[in-house]
Scaffold this motif. Structure first.
Motif, PDB file in Angstrom:
ATOM      1  N   VAL A  69      40.469  37.154 110.640  1.00  0.00           N
ATOM      2  CA  VAL A  69      41.315  38.257 111.113  1.00  0.00           C
ATOM      3  C   VAL A  69      42.752  37.779 111.127  1.00  0.00           C
ATOM      4  O   VAL A  69      43.027  36.578 111.024  1.00  0.00           O
ATOM      5  CB  VAL A  69      40.885  38.734 112.518  1.00  0.00           C
ATOM      6  N   THR A  83      41.365  42.380 114.937  1.00  0.00           N
ATOM      7  CA  THR A  83      40.458  43.321 114.266  1.00  0.00           C
ATOM      8  C   THR A  83      40.719  43.481 112.768  1.00  0.00           C
ATOM      9  O   THR A  83      39.791  43.742 112.010  1.00  0.00           O
ATOM     10  CB  THR A  83      40.538  44.705 114.929  1.00  0.00           C
ATOM     11  N   ASP A  84      41.961  43.357 112.330  1.00  0.00           N
ATOM     12  CA  ASP A  84      42.270  43.573 110.920  1.00  0.00           C
ATOM     13  C   ASP A  84      41.846  42.364 110.088  1.00  0.00           C
ATOM     14  O   ASP A  84      42.278  41.233 110.350  1.00  0.00           O
ATOM     15  CB  ASP A  84      43.762  43.824 110.723  1.00  0.00           C
TER      16      ASP A  84
END
Length: 382
Positions: A69, A83-84
């Protein structure tokens, strides 16, 4: 790639520098993903014995690219982004060494596993100077003049680990499993009484995600060609998940013919073997696929011999090509030749030429046999 804008006379912010670093990392991460996929991918990190040989092995410099992430923790004043997804690359510039130990029981051996993972950490703590509003000429030592050291780098490295299996009777020892979140690289086998680890003791773990080819080694289409003219097996190379296979059945043998002047009959030549072209996908590096190459049909004898049929060639259970039919004995010149071979399982199945009345009228029996004996071949392109 995103870029930070600053203006003359404006007060620079810490986020200006942090955002520049972050934007560069994100851009490189997506470039790596576009070129190598979602990973993991390992480059370098070669495992070699010491010189002179000892019970120590060395993992050389290299890198690992893996999907992580953007930032699981806050990056200075920038908030965490847990989260990305983002491809990140850990790089080791210096070698790493491991010491191995031989089993203490006679007749036993042990397998060691070397595994790798991408490791990101904040390092290099320094007590930084801070602005002192009450006396700008005398900076604070650390935040609020606390004297506290703070990490000044967020680094990405290759974390390497040596796992020992359980010693067992030689041949019965097993390799320890790869841990979750790690990738296996090498298996090193050490036997009782062994005092040196040589290259013969080191094997690449099947399926290890090493980068198989560099750009100068690649060419359009398929990278390498492997041909089989006799039966054997095809081992899927590292980094290969699909291949193009061309399978050709054995050609039929020619029919026999009487010596020159006996009659006006010739010998029908054997028919071509079938051909199949198959695009095989879903392969796993290290996978072994049996290969059968059909023999060419035998030539017919001069006394009463029709030519033998060609043998069937196959690539595992993926595709096969049936051999061509043998030629007739003392065939009339106007008669048709035997049927050509067919194929099974191919994506492309060219038709064998079987309609033409191919006839050889030669001076002697020996010439007749030599000219029309069939052949077979199987080719694999990775």
């Amino acid at each position: 790639m995103d870029r930070t804008i600053v203006y003359p006379g404006s007060i620079p912010l810490d986020t200006d520098l942090l955002s520049t670093n972050l934007n560069a990392m994100v851009a490189l991460g997506f470039l790596v993903q576009a070129a190598l996929g979602a990973g993991p991918v390992v480059d370098g990190l070669g495992c070699s014995p010491t010189q002179p040989a000892s019970m120590v092995v060395t993992i050389g410099p290299g890198s690992i690219a893996a999907m992580e992430v953007v930032d699981p923790l806050a990056y200075g004043s920038l908030p965490a982004d847990p989260t990305d997804p983002l491809m990140k690359m850990g790089i080791n510039l210096t070698p790493t060494s491991f010491t191995l130990t031989a089993p203490t029981t006679s007749g036993q051996s042990v397998n060691y596993l070397i595994q790798a993972a991408l490791q990101e950490s904040d390092v290099n703590p320094v007590v930084l100077p801070y602005y002192n509003a009450s006396n700008p000429a005398q900076p604070y030592s650390g935040p609020n003049n606390s004297g506290t050291a703070q990490n000044t780098q967020r680094i990405q490295r290759v974390q390497l680990e040596l796992k020992s299996g359980t010693p067992a009777n030689t041949g019965a020892q097993t390799t320890p499993p790869v841990d979750n979140g790690w990738v296996g690289l090498y298996v090193i086998t050490v036997g009782y009484g062994q005092t040196q680890v040589t290259s013969s003791s080191i094997a690449t773990l099947p399926g290890a995600p090493f980068l198989a080819y560099k750009l100068p080694a690649l060419r359009p289409g398929y990278a390498t060609l492997q041909s089989f003219t006799s039966s054997g097996s095809f081992t899927v190379p590292a980094g290969v998940t699909q291949c193009k296979v061309t399978v050709i059945g054995g050609g039929g043998g020619g029919g026999g013919c009487s010596p020159s002047g006996t009659n006006n009959l010739g010998a029908a030549s054997g028919a071509a073997g079938g051909t199949a072209v198959k695009y095989v996908k879903g392969l796993t590096p290290g996978m072994v696929i049996p290969v059968t190459v059909g023999a060419g049909g035998s030539a017919g004898a001069a006394s009463n011999g029709a030519g033998g049929n060609g043998g069937t060639s196959s690539f595992g259970t993926y595709c096969s090509a049936i051999g061509g039919g043998g030629g007739a004995f003392q065939s009339p010149v106007s008669s048709a030749g035997p049927a050509g071979g067919t194929a099974v399982g191919g994506d492309l199945i060219p038709r064998a030429i079987d309609e033409l009345p191919l006839v050889a009228v030669l001076a002697t029996q020996a010439q007749c046999r030599t000219a029309i004996t069939g052949a077979a071949e199987l080719r694999v392109k990775e």
